[in-house]
Design an enzyme around this catalytic site. Structure first.
Site, PDB file in Angstrom:
ATOM      1  N   LYS A   1       0.837  -1.204   0.000  1.00 18.69           N
ATOM      2  CA  LYS A   1       0.000   0.000   0.000  1.00 18.69           C
ATOM      3  C   LYS A   1       0.874   1.257   0.000  1.00 18.69           C
ATOM      4  O   LYS A   1       0.598   2.233  -0.697  1.00 18.69           O
ATOM      5  CB  LYS A   1      -0.931  -0.014   1.221  1.00 18.69           C
ATOM      6  CG  LYS A   1      -2.025  -1.072   1.103  1.00 18.69           C
ATOM      7  CD  LYS A   1      -2.768  -1.328   2.405  1.00 18.69           C
ATOM      8  CE  LYS A   1      -3.711  -2.524   2.230  1.00 18.69           C
ATOM      9  NZ  LYS A   1      -4.352  -2.971   3.465  1.00 18.69           N
TER      10      LYS A   1
ATOM     11  N   GLN B   1      -4.610  -1.914   9.690  1.00 15.30           N
ATOM     12  CA  GLN B   1      -4.404  -3.210   9.036  1.00 15.30           C
ATOM     13  C   GLN B   1      -4.917  -4.335   9.945  1.00 15.30           C
ATOM     14  O   GLN B   1      -4.551  -4.413  11.111  1.00 15.30           O
ATOM     15  CB  GLN B   1      -2.902  -3.390   8.734  1.00 15.30           C
ATOM     16  CG  GLN B   1      -2.591  -4.640   7.948  1.00 15.30           C
ATOM     17  CD  GLN B   1      -3.206  -4.641   6.540  1.00 15.30           C
ATOM     18  OE1 GLN B   1      -3.133  -3.647   5.819  1.00 15.30           O
ATOM     19  NE2 GLN B   1      -3.818  -5.745   6.157  1.00 15.30           N
TER      20      GLN B   1
ATOM     21  N   ASP C   1     -11.318   1.986   4.013  1.00 14.58           N
ATOM     22  CA  ASP C   1     -11.640   0.574   3.783  1.00 14.58           C
ATOM     23  C   ASP C   1     -13.154   0.346   3.691  1.00 14.58           C
ATOM     24  O   ASP C   1     -13.592  -0.732   3.292  1.00 14.58           O
ATOM     25  CB  ASP C   1     -11.098  -0.274   4.947  1.00 14.58           C
ATOM     26  CG  ASP C   1      -9.734  -0.878   4.636  1.00 14.58           C
ATOM     27  OD1 ASP C   1      -9.396  -0.983   3.441  1.00 14.58           O
ATOM     28  OD2 ASP C   1      -9.035  -1.250   5.588  1.00 14.58           O
TER      29      ASP C   1
END
Ligand code: NDP
Length: 285
Positions: free
Chosen positions: A54, A98, A121
């Site tokens: 990322k 994460q 997300d």
């Protein structure tokens, strides 16, 4: 005719080039850079590798990325305090934590604490609710990326029979919702589905999000089906493979996504897209 391969790698490259130009343009107009923050707790090797992927993608298109690496022993309170601090920082556009988190930290609590406006997300329950209500919201990256892939290949979704195998909150359910929003007739399958093969054989569009290597065999799809393989499975020889028997599908499917190089790169590209979306709404006048 052999199946056409929808390459997430090629599509990602095109989309990232476009986004990089957009970022350059904003920069030339004097705007600050878009900024994504990623919190990584502990040293799960897979998570570390996802996070560096990322970071690299952000760098590639000029999005500023800050990776906050925290010790495995970090307490839940400390993570929540950090998330709250980032929520208030106007110079940060997107925030993602994460997953998975160490067992002593509640993922639900952490996700619930992320500001819905920074939730790149699309995992916050309010964004999930908005998605299912058909309201404007940040959409989860993998499902949104799949729709982008279908549309990029000019695949008609409206009126089609779509079968999604897998009902997770991050892939199966949201991709089913997005297919429905695009007017497909959607069936969601899972481990208790009876006659899975027969249900799958109805699909004009089949999405496999199971997590079992080569689980979907060629006798489970109908001639001309579009096959989207979300699965990422590590084989004993160290190679990656999807949930679909890729080679066997090539003579039957009309379109297929490869693993690697399919849905995976599109997930990261959509993360960049979501970060830019937040940034533009907030910063660009
Ligand atoms: P989950 O483990 O959360 O969900 C798997 C789903 O598959 C469950 O709904 C499960 O059913 C279903 N399932 C398992 N066995 C069967 C079976 N025998 N028959 C029918 N259904 C079955 O996985 P995720 O959704 O998180 O991920 C799925 C795959 O996609 C994984 O390989 C993951 O690595 C990959 N992935 C890839 C991403 C990318 O960017 N490329 C992003 C996210 C995930 P039940 O609910 O009944 O248990």
């Amino acid at each position: 005719m052999p199946a056409q391969v929808i390459s997430g790698k090629i599509l990602s490259k095109e989309m990232r080039e476009k986004m990089a130009n957009e970022v350059l343009e904003y920069q030339s107009k004097g705007y600050r850079l878009p900024h994504l923050v990623v919190i990584l707790v502990g040293d799960n090797p897979a998570s570390k590798s996802y996070v560096s992927g990322k970071e690299k993608a952000c760098m590639e298109i000029g999005i500023k990325s800050t990776i906050i690496r925290l010790e495995e022993s970090t307490t839940e309170e400390e993570v929540l305090a950090l998330v709250n601090k980032i929520n208030l920082d106007d110079d940060i556009d997107g925030l993602l934590v994460q997953l998975p988190l160490p067992k002593h930290i509640s993922e639900d609590k952490v996700i619930n604490t992320i500001s819905i406006d920074k939730d790149v997300d699309g995992f916050h329950p309010l964004n999930v609710a908005k998605l299912h209500l058909g309201e404007e919201c940040l959409k989860p990256c993998t499902p949104k990326g799949i729709i982008t892939m279908l549309k990029s290949a000019n695949i008609e979704i409206s009126g089609k029979e779509a079968v999604v195998v897998g009902r997770s909150n991050i892939v199966g359910k949201p991709v089913a919702q997005l297919l429905l929003d695009n007017n497909a007739t959607v069936t969601i399958c899972h481990s208790r589905t009876k006659d899975l093969k027969e249900v799958c054989r109805r699909a004009d569009i089949l999405v496999a999000a199971i997590g079992k290597p080569r689980f979907i065999t060629s006798d489970m799809i109908k001639e001309g089906a579009v096959v989207i393989d979300v699965g990422v499975n590590r084989l004993e020889n160290g190679k990656l493979c999807g949930d679909v028997c890729y080679d066997d599908m090539l003579d039957i499917a009309s379109y297929i996504t490869p693993v690697p190089g399919g849905v995976g790169p599109m997930t990261i590209t959509t993360l960049l897209e979501n970060t830019l979306e937040i940034y533009k709404a907030k910063v660009i006048k």
